[in-house]
Write an enzyme that holds these catalytic residues in place. Structure first.
Site, PDB file in Angstrom:
ATOM      1  N   GLU A  17      -6.577  13.442 -18.782  1.00 13.29           N
ATOM      2  CA  GLU A  17      -6.769  12.419 -19.812  1.00 13.29           C
ATOM      3  C   GLU A  17      -5.651  11.379 -19.793  1.00 13.29           C
ATOM      4  O   GLU A  17      -5.891  10.186 -19.977  1.00 13.29           O
ATOM      5  CB  GLU A  17      -6.777  13.054 -21.219  1.00 13.29           C
ATOM      6  N   GLU A 488     -11.014   7.741  11.202  1.00 12.12           N
ATOM      7  CA  GLU A 488     -10.868   8.718  10.107  1.00 12.12           C
ATOM      8  C   GLU A 488     -11.739   8.440   8.881  1.00 12.12           C
ATOM      9  O   GLU A 488     -11.402   8.869   7.769  1.00 12.12           O
ATOM     10  CB  GLU A 488      -9.389   8.827   9.672  1.00 12.12           C
ATOM     11  N   GLU A 609      10.287  16.573   4.475  1.00 14.65           N
ATOM     12  CA  GLU A 609      10.323  16.977   3.074  1.00 14.65           C
ATOM     13  C   GLU A 609      10.234  18.482   2.909  1.00 14.65           C
ATOM     14  O   GLU A 609      10.464  18.996   1.823  1.00 14.65           O
ATOM     15  CB  GLU A 609       9.258  16.242   2.259  1.00 14.65           C
ATOM     16  N   CYS A 647       6.343   9.368   8.802  1.00 16.31           N
ATOM     17  CA  CYS A 647       6.591   8.087   8.134  1.00 16.31           C
ATOM     18  C   CYS A 647       7.651   8.207   7.060  1.00 16.31           C
ATOM     19  O   CYS A 647       7.345   8.345   5.905  1.00 16.31           O
ATOM     20  CB  CYS A 647       5.308   7.507   7.567  1.00 16.31           C
ATOM     21  N   GLU A 669       7.934   5.002  11.016  1.00 13.80           N
ATOM     22  CA  GLU A 669       7.935   3.832  10.132  1.00 13.80           C
ATOM     23  C   GLU A 669       9.274   3.114  10.242  1.00 13.80           C
ATOM     24  O   GLU A 669      10.311   3.716   9.973  1.00 13.80           O
ATOM     25  CB  GLU A 669       7.699   4.336   8.705  1.00 13.80           C
ATOM     26  N   HIS A 698       1.955  -0.843   4.063  1.00 11.01           N
ATOM     27  CA  HIS A 698       1.931  -0.669   2.608  1.00 11.01           C
ATOM     28  C   HIS A 698       1.688  -1.988   1.889  1.00 11.01           C
ATOM     29  O   HIS A 698       1.445  -2.006   0.697  1.00 11.01           O
ATOM     30  CB  HIS A 698       3.251  -0.070   2.113  1.00 11.01           C
TER      31      HIS A 698
END
Ligand code: GLN
Ligand code: ZN
Length: 767
Positions: A17, A488, A609, A647, A669, A698
């Site tokens: 919500e 893709e 990451e 990237c 990147e 981007h």
């Protein structure tokens, strides 16, 4: 008797919500009153869920309009000055401007919250930073909760973490110097909470799980001494890792209690309890806030019992961290496989687990019929999970056992392979390619959605996707690209697409988790041994290859990225799950090769990451991550060309591991940093081919040929021409065709122009 609480709940709402309200508000389709009302109802639902399960504390202050770090800054008047907002009169619009930017201001930077997939807004500290009185939102939320009951526990990001997680700007040398000014504000906030008759405040200091510099460690005691004087009882929480090296410090801090993550680091619970001061609470986080698995109640109770004996009522039973990292409510998952569903618990279910565990510590309560029944039901579910054929696949086990070192090495070294690849690929110098995806138009999205809800026939879907592939191939030929991709179109997401087709994965319907702001992700759940029943991408890639004489590059998502962006099973080490995915992908790679797709890209954008929070744990992670990648990529012939793609822009510290992937070509990147990043590759003498991005995917902007030529030239200054590729930074799925037509036409023209100059240089040299 012990007490029960959680560190926080998801704030997106059971049906997202808040997301829909925020976005409507930003579009101007909802007024602020309606937005505020949505916030109130999400908070009320969260309090009601906590009350319903019988938790002793109702956590508040975990609701945020965008981000918990930004909200804490708003509370202490610490938003970056560049936004020019008045701290005390800060409006929700000002707050959103800092989060999202506008035509005059760029947004605050965003970065990952520890090792989660949540992103927070990075505080900016400068010599001008002055903290002061900020917004009253927290006090209002506390008041709102106090109307219902007195057992309200506000949560607050702690001062040291707030400073540590920010960045120094404008010449500020040491953000720790801002601490005393900041503490003044925490004193104000905590005094005011006390005046509201709050008795406990949860103060999060997650930086204890990082490699904490000594200076920062030493700052805790004096800072907390000031807070302790005025504050309600403070529960200092740590999470996401082992903090036992700080045990003495934590025991001596002037706080009323400390919380430990008993899921990530179970061993620390007993160690802390053994010498825990008699006047302090110890909160044991035994219900996993980072995952979707049902808590093994018997096991958790066995961990808690000795603690309960030692600590009595000073033991608090808790979630390991905030539940904001797991989906809201399993009740929404009506379509999920019944067997798998029994093994899961989302945030609402986890509240129940915490409450139940606390009750089970009391002998009388443990004998109660409902508690007994819950333990029996859980025991059955756990036993089924341990033995279910849906989870345990003997073929996968055998393949894993048969894996040898030879399976992680290409037949020949890169120079030999490069030679073999040149022989058939016959690419020009500076070959051009893309990273995979092409624009995902509304037509593509609706075709996928229609097919999924069975409103489009299998055949119509196949034809629609093939038409997209034909379009992508025609366009790429027209641009003059050298290595093409199928585009893709069939993929909604680079992980979910594969999760849907592999055994051992399940895709939920509503398992949304906040990624940042209004943005949510729905990670697949890896519950069992990963098995490839049939090829997943060959139909599409082989179809594309038949349409053209140019090589078509197959496109896969690598094992580490699949792991990183999923909920991963907790009954075996992550690295084993990574290897299982790798084995499945190895077969996919073989199937592509056999079908004549002999350039194959395995994307690993999440490799970095996945790095553990503590540097000591990096080598082990990198070793298994690299091995998993190589298991995928090493089964092919020398002349099959393996690409990988990442990237992000911080490579220097993991370059040896990136080189160890031994991909023939890596694309990265680099546009925004104007090739700065290549310095690291040059210094390291990266041995294989590399495609630094020259087009920032981007941005809707179409870069000119001249701009891209300059970037290629900059790259040439660092990477020899024979090993340099020309490509965009990343996939183009969020762009439209007009932008892509313009950008890729210019990109090919730029590569050709530089080739001509290189040719002249070569001729000049020969002469
Ligand atoms: N092949 C993917 C694409 O082009 C890569 C996406 C990514 O790196 N995040 O969309
Ligand atoms: Zn990318």
């Amino acid at each position: 008797m012990a007490q029960a609480h959680v560190l926080g709940l998801p704030r997106i709402g059971a049906q997202r919500e808040l997301k829909f309200a925020q976005e409507a508000f930003w579009r101007g389709d909802m007024d602020i009153m309606a937005l505020q009302a949505t916030g109130r109802s999400v908070r009320a639902a969260n309090r009601a869920a906590q009350r319903a399960t019988g938790l002793d504390w109702i956590t508040v202050g975990d609701f945020h309009w965008y981000d918990q770090v930004l909200s804490t800054l708003a509370l202490v008047g610490g938003l970056p000055e560049r936004f020019g907002a008045k701290p005390q009169a800060l409006t929700l619009n000002d707050y959103f401007t800092a989060a999202r930017g506008n035509s005059q201001h760029s947004a605050m930077e965003m970065t990952k919250w520890f090792d989660t997939n949540y992103h927070y807004l990075v505080p900016e500290y400068s010599p001008q930073t002055r903290f002061g009185k900020g917004v009253d939102w927290l006090f209002e939320e506390v008041a709102e909760a106090l109307i219902e009951s007195a057992n309200v526990k506000p949560v607050l990001l702690g001062p040291l973490s707030l400073l540590f997680l920010g960045k120094e700007k404008g010449g500020l040398e040491d953000r720790l110097a801002l601490l005393s000014d900041l503490i003044t504000q925490y004193v104000r906030v905590l005094s005011r909470l006390k005046a509201q008759e709050v008795t406990w405040v949860q103060i999060d200091e997650p930086i204890f799980a990082l490699d904490l510099p000594e200076r920062w460690r030493e700052a805790f005691a004096p800072a907390y001494a000031e807070l302790a004087d005025v504050a309600p009882s403070l529960l200092l929480t740590t999470y996401f890792g082992d903090v036992s090296e700080h045990a003495a410090l934590l025991a001596s801090l002037p706080v009323a209690g400390v919380h430990l993550d008993g899921v990530r680091a179970p061993q620390q619970l007993a160690a802390f309890a053994a010498c825990w001061p008699a006047d302090k609470v110890l909160s044991a986080g035994v219900v996993d806030g980072r995952n979707v698995w049902r808590c093994d109640l018997a096991r958790a109770r066995a961990m808690l019992m000795p603690l309960a004996e030692q600590l009595g009522e000073r033991l608090w039973v808790a979630s390991s961290c905030s539940l904001m990292h797991c989906p809201v409510d399993l009740a929404s998952e009506v379509g999920l496989e019944k067997e798998v569903r029994k093994w899961l618990a989302f945030a609402v279910q986890k509240l129940g687990e915490v409450a139940l565990l606390r009750r089970s510590l009391d002998p009388g309560e443990f004998a109660a019929a409902d508690v007994r029944a819950a333990f029996v039901a859980d025991g059955t579910a756990q036993a089924e999970r341990r033995t279910s054929p849906r989870i345990h696949n003997s073929v996968v086990q055998k393949r894993l056992a048969a894996l040898t070192d030879a399976d992680t090495h290409r037949a020949s070294a890169y120079p030999v392979r490069a030679e073999a690849q040149r022989a058939w690929l016959k690419l020009p110098v500076l070959p051009t390619t893309t990273i995979g995806s092409f624009p995902q138009t509304p037509a593509i999205r609706s075709a996928r959605a229609d097919f999924k809800r069975r409103a489009m026939s299998h055949l119509d879907y196949l034809e629609t996707m093939r038409a997209q592939i034909r379009l992508a191939i025609e366009k790429q030929e027209a641009y003059g690209l050298d290595v093409l991709t199928h585009g893709e179109a069939e993929r909604n997401d680079m992980v979910e697409y594969f999760g849907d087709l592999l055994w051992g994965f399940v895709i939920t319907e509503h398992g949304w988790v906040q990624s940042y702001g209004s943005r949510c992700v729905k990670p697949p759940v890896i519950y069992g041994d990963v098995y490839l029943p049939e090829p997943m991408t060959v139909t599409w890639s082989a179809y594309a290859q038949k349409l053209t004489d140019k090589p078509v590059k197959g496109m896969l998502t690598g094992p580490v990225t699949m792991l990183q962006w999923s909920f991963v099973r907790d009954d075996q080490p992550r690295e084993l799950t990574a290897l299982q995915i790798a084995l499945a992908l190895r077969e996919e790679v073989a199937a592509l090769e056999k079908a004549g797709v002999r350039v194959i890209q395995i994307d690993e954008p999440a490799l970095r990451e996945g790095l553990p929070l503590r540097a000591n744990d990096w080598p082990a992670y990198l070793a298994w991550a690299v091995r998993a990648f190589r298991v995928c990529s090493s089964g092919v012939a020398d002349d099959t060309q393996i690409h990988t793609h990442m990237c992000y822009s911080e490579f220097h510290d993991i370059l040896p591991s990136i080189a160890a992937l031994d991909a023939d070509v890596i694309s990265i990147e680099t546009t925004r940093s104007a090739m700065e990043l290549l310095g690291a590759f040059e210094a390291f003498e990266y041995p294989n081919e590399i495609g630094p991005g020259v087009y920032d995917n981007h941005s809707p902007r179409v870069p000119s040929q001249a701009e891209m030529e300059r970037l290629i030239e900059a790259a040439l200054a660092r990477i020899p021409a024979e090993r340099l590729w020309v490509n965009p930074d990343c996939g183009l799925k969020t762009r439209d065709w007009v932008q892509v037509d313009g950008a890729l036409t210019n990109l090919v023209a730029a590569a050709k122009a530089v080739r001509v100059r290189l040719g002249q240089a070569a001729t000049a040299q020969a002469a």
